[in-house]
Design a protein around this motif. Structure first.
Motif, PDB file in Angstrom:
ATOM      1  N   ALA A 136       0.814  -1.205   0.000  1.00 60.70           N
ATOM      2  CA  ALA A 136       0.000   0.000   0.000  1.00 60.70           C
ATOM      3  C   ALA A 136       0.854   1.265   0.000  1.00 60.70           C
ATOM      4  N   ASP A 137       2.077   1.181   0.549  1.00 58.95           N
ATOM      5  CA  ASP A 137       2.918   2.377   0.633  1.00 58.95           C
ATOM      6  C   ASP A 137       3.537   2.760  -0.711  1.00 58.95           C
ATOM      7  N   ARG A 138       3.271   1.981  -1.747  1.00 59.64           N
ATOM      8  CA  ARG A 138       3.718   2.369  -3.096  1.00 59.64           C
ATOM      9  C   ARG A 138       2.797   3.415  -3.719  1.00 59.64           C
ATOM     10  N   TYR A 139       1.692   3.707  -3.031  1.00 59.58           N
ATOM     11  CA  TYR A 139       0.678   4.579  -3.600  1.00 59.58           C
ATOM     12  C   TYR A 139       0.379   5.735  -2.645  1.00 59.58           C
ATOM     13  N   CYS A 140      -0.284   6.753  -3.171  1.00 65.02           N
ATOM     14  CA  CYS A 140      -0.616   7.917  -2.348  1.00 65.02           C
ATOM     15  C   CYS A 140      -1.841   7.646  -1.475  1.00 65.02           C
ATOM     16  N   HIS A 141      -2.906   7.188  -2.077  1.00 68.40           N
ATOM     17  CA  HIS A 141      -4.157   6.917  -1.351  1.00 68.40           C
ATOM     18  C   HIS A 141      -4.926   5.858  -2.126  1.00 68.40           C
ATOM     19  N   PRO A 142      -4.498   4.594  -2.037  1.00 65.25           N
ATOM     20  CA  PRO A 142      -5.073   3.559  -2.893  1.00 65.25           C
ATOM     21  C   PRO A 142      -6.500   3.179  -2.514  1.00 65.25           C
ATOM     22  N   ARG A 143      -7.269   2.882  -3.545  1.00 71.77           N
ATOM     23  CA  ARG A 143      -8.630   2.373  -3.399  1.00 71.77           C
ATOM     24  C   ARG A 143      -8.819   1.258  -4.423  1.00 71.77           C
TER      25      ARG A 143
END
Length: 266
Positions: A97-104
């Motif tokens: 998840a930390d590869r993204y800014c605000h994943p959905r």
């Protein structure tokens, strides 16, 4: 309309936001005169940059394909973004998840093309004739705009908030669906987190028929000199609301008659 140097500047801001995982303020605040054509050109600047670095086009996605989202954005048609091979994710490997800014995540069926689609004038019949099979999928979306405070031009410029795609194992051609008494425009989908249901929907939420969204996409991208080609994966839009994805989340999307697909986050 933005002049070329301002489009380039906006594209660079989005590029750095994704690279550094530090979201930026909305482009529509920084460039109040930005229009839809500007936004698509900004998207293409960064897509060409990725292609030059070795990525290849895996397909395309349709966004804003539900009436609710269109009313929210004040538009009367969807938007689109590119899917690259670098965005393909595995069900068997946890997603950081930390590869993204605000994943959905969003739940939708995917169309895999066995033949290229015509551009101008593309019909639903053309789409079904060219579709090799449909597949259960989860789309990972992300916004490089802070707190998802997006307007239409923001999400278009940001590659329609594209981030990743996971495909399930099931494969059904349009003929298979018909033989099974199924309608691609009436498939129920349920998303679970662990054993708990968190949202559900039906493919008819996508413009009434997701095939309609694919035909629209083929016509729309043709105006930018783009073609939907054999082998491409097309995501027509989500049939459920978007769900935040956090470390430790385990999702499973079940599609009636079509199978399932999973996504794990760490």
């Amino acid at each position: 309309m933005l002049e070329g140097t301002r489009r380039q500047s906006a594209a660079e801001r989005l590029w750095e936001a994704e690279r550094d995982r530090v979201p930026i303020e909305p482009l529509t605040d920084a460039y109040p005169d930005i229009g839809v054509v500007d936004a698509y050109e900004i998207q293409l600047i960064n897509i060409r940059r990725r292609l030059a670095a070795g990525a290849r086009v895996y397909g395309h996605k349709v966004g804003l394909s539900s009436p609710v989202m269109q009313r929210m954005m004040g538009v009367d048609e969807p938007d689109y973004g590119h899917l690259l091979d670098t965005m393909v994710l595995s069900r068997n490997t946890p997603i950081r998840a930390d590869r993204y800014c605000h994943p959905r995540i969003e739940v939708e069926i995917g169309y895999v093309l066995g033949a290229s689609l015509p551009g101008e004038g593309c019909t639903e019949e053309d789409v079904l004739a060219a579709t090799e099979y449909v597949v259960p999928s989860i789309e990972l979306i992300d916004s490089r705009i802070r707190d998802w405070r997006i307007r239409l031009a923001d999400t278009i410029a940001d590659n329609a908030s594209s981030a990743g795609v996971i495909l399930g194992d099931a494969r059904m051609s349009p003929a298979d669906l018909t033989a099974a008494g199924m309608d691609v425009a009436d498939i129920e989908a349920v998303l679970y987190a662990g054993d708990a249901e968190i949202t559900r929907g039906n493919t008819n939420a996508v413009l009434g028929n997701p095939t309609t969204a694919v035909a629209w996409l083929a016509r729309k991208v043709a105006s930018f000199g783009v073609k939907l080609e054999a082998g491409h994966v097309i995501l027509p839009g989500s049939c459920t609301r978007a769900i935040d994805a956090r470390p430790g989340d385990n999702f499973r999307a079940e599609f009636s008659g079509l199978g399932s697909v999973t996504a794990r986050f760490e």
